[in-house]
Design a protein around this motif. Structure first.
Motif, PDB file in Angstrom:
ATOM      1  N   THR A  81       0.890  -1.194  -0.144  1.00 10.28           N
ATOM      2  CA  THR A  81      -0.120   0.137   0.072  1.00 10.28           C
ATOM      3  C   THR A  81       0.982   1.250   0.127  1.00 10.28           C
ATOM      4  OG1 THR A  81      -1.905  -1.281   1.138  1.00 10.28           O
ATOM      5  CG2 THR A  81      -1.882   1.172   1.091  1.00 10.28           C
ATOM      6  N   GLY A  82       1.817   1.267   0.717  1.00 11.71           N
ATOM      7  CA  GLY A  82       2.820   2.354   0.713  1.00 11.71           C
ATOM      8  C   GLY A  82       3.406   2.863  -0.395  1.00 11.71           C
ATOM      9  N   LEU A  83       3.965   1.654  -1.111  1.00 11.30           N
ATOM     10  CA  LEU A  83       4.416   1.694  -2.484  1.00 11.30           C
ATOM     11  C   LEU A  83       3.438   2.320  -3.433  1.00 11.30           C
ATOM     12  CD1 LEU A  83       6.515  -1.610  -2.641  1.00 11.30           C
ATOM     13  CD2 LEU A  83       7.693   0.976  -2.891  1.00 11.30           C
ATOM     14  N   GLU A  84       2.215   1.675  -3.459  1.00 12.11           N
ATOM     15  CA  GLU A  84       1.196   2.122  -4.414  1.00 12.11           C
ATOM     16  C   GLU A  84       0.999   3.714  -4.080  1.00 12.11           C
ATOM     17  OE1 GLU A  84      -1.565  -1.980  -5.111  1.00 12.11           O
ATOM     18  OE2 GLU A  84      -2.042  -0.730  -3.217  1.00 12.11           O
ATOM     19  N   SER A  85       0.879   4.129  -2.945  1.00 16.84           N
ATOM     20  CA  SER A  85       0.663   5.615  -2.682  1.00 16.84           C
ATOM     21  C   SER A  85       1.703   6.471  -3.093  1.00 16.84           C
ATOM     22  CB  SER A  85       0.553   5.829  -0.990  1.00 16.84           C
ATOM     23  OG  SER A  85      -0.756   4.965  -0.438  1.00 16.84           O
ATOM     24  N   LYS A 136       7.923  -6.783  -7.487  1.00 11.76           N
ATOM     25  CA  LYS A 136       8.559  -7.876  -6.892  1.00 11.76           C
ATOM     26  C   LYS A 136       8.075  -8.248  -5.408  1.00 11.76           C
ATOM     27  CE  LYS A 136      12.265 -10.542  -6.331  1.00 11.76           C
ATOM     28  NZ  LYS A 136      13.476  -9.891  -6.048  1.00 11.76           N
ATOM     29  N   THR A 137       7.574  -7.009  -4.826  1.00 14.96           N
ATOM     30  CA  THR A 137       6.957  -7.144  -3.327  1.00 14.96           C
ATOM     31  C   THR A 137       5.640  -8.048  -3.563  1.00 14.96           C
ATOM     32  OG1 THR A 137       7.981  -5.236  -2.732  1.00 14.96           O
ATOM     33  CG2 THR A 137       5.974  -6.035  -1.263  1.00 14.96           C
ATOM     34  N   ASP A 144      14.256  11.179 -15.994  1.00 13.18           N
ATOM     35  CA  ASP A 144      14.668  10.951 -14.824  1.00 13.18           C
ATOM     36  C   ASP A 144      13.329  10.471 -14.022  1.00 13.18           C
ATOM     37  OD1 ASP A 144      17.011  11.143 -15.462  1.00 13.18           O
ATOM     38  OD2 ASP A 144      17.512  12.957 -14.686  1.00 13.18           O
ATOM     39  N   MET A 145      12.329  11.209 -13.950  1.00 14.15           N
ATOM     40  CA  MET A 145      11.170  10.980 -13.275  1.00 14.15           C
ATOM     41  C   MET A 145      10.540   9.677 -13.440  1.00 14.15           C
ATOM     42  SD  MET A 145       9.268  14.724 -12.959  1.00 14.15           S
ATOM     43  CE  MET A 145      10.018  16.119 -11.885  1.00 14.15           C
ATOM     44  N   ASP A 146      10.458   9.437 -15.065  1.00 18.18           N
ATOM     45  CA  ASP A 146      10.138   8.113 -15.452  1.00 18.18           C
ATOM     46  C   ASP A 146      11.159   7.002 -14.895  1.00 18.18           C
ATOM     47  OD1 ASP A 146       7.750   8.669 -16.691  1.00 18.18           O
ATOM     48  OD2 ASP A 146       8.843   9.172 -18.656  1.00 18.18           O
ATOM     49  N   ILE A 147      12.232   6.980 -15.101  1.00 19.24           N
ATOM     50  CA  ILE A 147      13.232   6.062 -14.445  1.00 19.24           C
ATOM     51  C   ILE A 147      13.004   5.712 -12.809  1.00 19.24           C
ATOM     52  CG2 ILE A 147      15.579   5.389 -13.866  1.00 19.24           C
ATOM     53  CD1 ILE A 147      16.201   7.224 -16.388  1.00 19.24           C
ATOM     54  N   GLU A 148      12.525   6.727 -12.277  1.00 18.75           N
ATOM     55  CA  GLU A 148      12.291   6.754 -10.656  1.00 18.75           C
ATOM     56  C   GLU A 148      10.936   5.734 -10.654  1.00 18.75           C
ATOM     57  OE1 GLU A 148      12.033   9.211  -6.585  1.00 18.75           O
ATOM     58  OE2 GLU A 148      11.844  10.112  -8.545  1.00 18.75           O
ATOM     59  N   LEU A 149      10.126   6.202 -11.522  1.00 21.00           N
ATOM     60  CA  LEU A 149       8.541   5.489 -11.307  1.00 21.00           C
ATOM     61  C   LEU A 149       8.762   4.208 -11.797  1.00 21.00           C
ATOM     62  CD1 LEU A 149       6.225   8.280 -12.860  1.00 21.00           C
ATOM     63  CD2 LEU A 149       6.179   7.213 -10.343  1.00 21.00           C
ATOM     64  N   ASP A 150       9.551   3.901 -12.784  1.00 19.60           N
ATOM     65  CA  ASP A 150       9.883   2.520 -13.163  1.00 19.60           C
ATOM     66  C   ASP A 150      10.597   1.463 -12.267  1.00 19.60           C
ATOM     67  OD1 ASP A 150       8.657   3.058 -15.768  1.00 19.60           O
ATOM     68  OD2 ASP A 150      10.788   3.519 -16.824  1.00 19.60           O
ATOM     69  N   ALA A 151      11.432   2.241 -11.395  1.00 20.07           N
ATOM     70  CA  ALA A 151      11.984   1.395 -10.521  1.00 20.07           C
ATOM     71  C   ALA A 151      11.133   1.219  -9.264  1.00 20.07           C
ATOM     72  CB  ALA A 151      13.190   2.123  -9.918  1.00 20.07           C
ATOM     73  N   LEU A 152      10.160   2.231  -8.882  1.00 24.14           N
ATOM     74  CA  LEU A 152       9.163   1.784  -7.976  1.00 24.14           C
ATOM     75  C   LEU A 152       8.396   0.886  -8.355  1.00 24.14           C
ATOM     76  CD1 LEU A 152       8.748   5.753  -6.631  1.00 24.14           C
ATOM     77  CD2 LEU A 152       9.681   3.754  -5.293  1.00 24.14           C
ATOM     78  N   ALA A 160       1.401   6.755  -6.812  1.00 26.01           N
ATOM     79  CA  ALA A 160       0.429   7.590  -7.260  1.00 26.01           C
ATOM     80  C   ALA A 160       0.971   9.002  -7.030  1.00 26.01           C
ATOM     81  CB  ALA A 160      -0.750   7.184  -6.400  1.00 26.01           C
ATOM     82  N   LYS A 161       1.874   9.319  -5.841  1.00 21.58           N
ATOM     83  CA  LYS A 161       2.164  10.622  -5.548  1.00 21.58           C
ATOM     84  C   LYS A 161       3.374  11.251  -6.597  1.00 21.58           C
ATOM     85  CE  LYS A 161       4.362  13.273  -1.833  1.00 21.58           C
ATOM     86  NZ  LYS A 161       5.018  13.098  -0.515  1.00 21.58           N
ATOM     87  N   LYS A 162       4.274  10.118  -6.801  1.00 21.90           N
ATOM     88  CA  LYS A 162       5.196  10.554  -7.857  1.00 21.90           C
ATOM     89  C   LYS A 162       4.925  10.863  -9.113  1.00 21.90           C
ATOM     90  CE  LYS A 162       9.064   9.816  -5.252  1.00 21.90           C
ATOM     91  NZ  LYS A 162       9.860  10.900  -4.689  1.00 21.90           N
TER      92      LYS A 162
END
Length: 470
Positions: free
Chosen positions: A184-188, A439-440, A425-433, A191-193
C-alpha cells in the motif's frame, strides 16, 4: 523399483489429510464447522436512492464507490433489529466478483442481502484476520470443483480450510498484513510521484516554470523530489499584459524565447502511413510496430515486437529510425485518437517497420529534440487539439493533415533536451518503484502459499511449534 502405489513420505511433524500434508498441530476442516453465514435484511428497490447518506453496496464493489444510498433512519432501524456485521468481520462477495473479501471497517454502510455476506466465526478457533488472507489465495469452488456463477451459502460452508493454532494464525496474519502495508505504501508513493510528474509536465512544457539556467530561474525541493520552478508569478497582470520575460500568443502566455510551431514545421521528411499488414506474413522476418505496441509501454518496447515477413522494398520504405514518433490513425473512443509513442533504440542495425494503422513523424534534429516533441505530443495542449481535429463516425479517425497542424510550444534546443531529461529521470524513478512493487507482490504471493499451507512455519510467543523452517 519403487511402487507407484507407495505413499509419499511425510516429513516429521506433519500429517496427511484430505487437503494435503499439513503440520501435526494444524486442523483440516470445513468452514461450516467453525462459522455461520450471515447477511443483511433485504432492501427493496424503492428504498434506494442515487444520492443519500448511507452507502449501499450491491455486489463486489464494496470498499470502493457505492451502488446507491439508503436513508439514515432505515440504516439505523435495520442495523438495530436485524443481522449486521461487526467491525472486523469478513465481507464476502457472493455475486459479481465472486469471493472478493474485505475486512469491514465499521463505517456506516449497508450490504445487499445474499450478494454480500459475512461469517460469524467461532473466535476460539479462527481469527478474521487469518481468514481474510486465507481466502485471497484459496479459491472458492463448488463441491464438484466446477466453475461457479454464484457463491451460494452451501458452497461457502462446505469450503475446506486449514486451521493453525490461534497464536500462529496471529503470526501469519501479522506477517502478511505487514507486506500489505508495504505494498500500500509503494502504491501511494507511485501515485504521488506520478502526480508530481504530471504537474511537472504541464508546467515545463508550457514554460510556466523554467529549469535552472533558462530564463534566469532556480530550483527547489518539493516532497523530496527536485522540481524546477519559476520564481515569477504564473498570473498575468490585470491589463492582460504579459509578465516580464513572457509574450502573448494565440495559445496564451509563453516565454519570450519560445515559439509556437506545428509538427509539420519541425519534421525532416513528409509524414507516412505504414505498410499493409497481412496475417499470413507474421511470425518471421523483421520486427513490426502495430497499434497495440503503442499502448504497452513508453518508449515502445522493442523486445516485445512481433515479426513480419516484409520484402526488401517494404523494409527500405518503412524502416524506422531512432526517435521516430508514431500516432494511431483510428480509435474506438475519441480519447484514444492520435495516441503518440516514440521509438527509442540505439540499435541502428536492427530492421523495424510499422503497420498501416500508424502515422510516422520524423523530427528534424536540427530544430527539435525528438523526446521533447514526443512529450509535447502527449501534453494537454496537443491532446485537446488532436481530439478536436478527429472525425467520428463508426470509429474515430484522424488524417495526416490534422496531425501536421498540431501546435507545439518550442523552446531552444538546449532547453528542450533539458526538459526531456528531467522528465525522463522521473520516469526512471517511477519504473524502479513499479518494479519494486511488482517484486513485493510476487514475494507476498509466495509467502501466502507457504504460510497458509504450513510449508513454512513462523515462530510464536510460546515458541513450541514443531517443524520450523527458515
Amino acid at each position: 523399483m519403487v511402487s507407484m502405489m507407495e505413499t509419499q513420505k511425510i516429513p516429521e511433524g506433519y500429517k496427511q489429510t484430505e487437503v494435503g500434508v499439513i503440520p501435526e498441530d494444524w486442523k483440516a476442516t470445513i468452514l461450516g464447522d467453525i462459522a455461520e453465514v450471515r447477511m443483511c435484511k433485504r432492501i427493496l428497490a424503492g428504498q434506494t436512492k442515487k444520492t443519500g447518506t448511507i452507502p449501499f453496496f450491491k455486489i463486489g464493489t464494496f470498499g470502493s464507490q457505492p451502488d446507491a444510498y439508503i436513508p439514515d433512519f432505515l440504516y439505523r432501524e435495520y442495523k438495530t433489529k436485524y443481522s449486521f456485521p461487526n467491525k472486523g468481520d469478513i465481507l464476502i462477495s457472493a455475486a459479481g466478483t465472486l469471493g472478493k473479501t474485505v475486512i469491514y471497517d465499521g463505517k456506516p454502510a449497508y450490504f445487499q442481502d445474499s450478494n454480500i455476506v459475512w461469517l460469524e466465526i467461532n473466535k476460539s478457533e479462527l481469527l478474521n484476520e487469518y481468514l481474510n488472507h486465507y481466502y485471497k489465495v484459496i479459491k472458492w469452488a463448488s463441491s464438484e470443483g466446477s466453475t461457479i456463477a454464484r457463491l451460494y451459502n452451501g458452497i461457502i460452508l462446505a469450503s475446506p480450510i486449514i486451521v493453525p493454532p490461534l497464536q500462529e494464525q496471529t503470526a501469519i496474519a501479522k506477517a502478511l498484513s505487514d507486506v500489505d502495508a508495504l505494498i500500500t505504501g509503494l502504491e501511494s508513493l507511485i501515485a504521488k510521484k506520478s502526480a508530481i510528474k504530471t504537474a511537472a509536465m504541464q508546467q515545463l512544457l508550457t514554460g510556466k516554470k523554467r529549469l535552472p539556467g533558462f530564463g534566469g530561474q532556480q530550483q527547489t525541493e518539493s516532497d523530496g523530489v527536485a522540481i524546477p520552478y519559476s520564481t515569477q508569478s504564473t498570473n498575468s497582470t490585470t491589463n492582460n499584459a504579459p509578465r516580464p520575460g513572457y509574450k502573448n500568443t494565440e495559445l496564451g502566455e509563453i516565454p519570450e524565447d519560445w515559439e509556437v510551431v506545428t509538427i509539420e514545421s519541425i519534421s525532416s521528411v513528409p509524414m507516412q502511413n505504414g505498410l499493409f499488414y497481412e496475417p499470413e506474413r507474421k511470425g518471421k522476418g523483421v520486427s513490426l510496430i502495430n497499434v497495440g505496441d503503442l499502448y504497452k509501454s513508453a518508449p515502445i518496447d522493442i523486445d516485445s515486437l512481433e515479426l513480419f515477413e516484409a520484402n526488401n522494398s517494404e523494409i527500405k520504405t518503412f524502416r524506422i529510425s531512432n526517435g521516430d514518433l508514431f500516432f494511431t490513425r483510428s480509435s474506438i473512443v475519441p480519447s484514444g485518437i492520435a495516441y503518440c509513442n516514440i521509438y527509442d533504440s540505439d540499435d541502428a542495425d536492427r530492421d523495424v517497420v510499422f503497420d498501416s494503422h500508424l502515422i510516422r513523424v520524423r523530427v528534424n534534429v536540427m530544430k527539435a529534440d525528438a523526446k521533447y516533441v514526443y512529450l509535447a505530443c502527449i501534453s494537454n495542449l496537443a491532446r485537446k487539439f488532436l481530439i478536436s481535429s478527429a472525425k467520428t463516425a463508426t470509429m474515430t479517425t484522424i488524417d495526416q493533415g490534422a496531425i501536421k497542424q498540431c501546435p507545439i510550444l518550442l523552446p531552444t534546443k538546449k532547453e528542450q533536451t533539458a526538459i526531456a531529461t528531467v522528465l525522463s529521470d522521473m520516469d526512471i524513478e517511477l519504473d524502479a518503484l513499479q518494479q519494486r512493487l511488482n517484486k513485493t507482490q510476487q514475494i507476498k504471493q509466495g509467502m501466502m502459499q507457504e504460510l497458509l499451507t504450513g510449508k513454512t512455519r513462523l515462530p510464536v510467543e510460546d515458541n513450541d511449534l514443531k517443524g520450523m523452517e527458515a
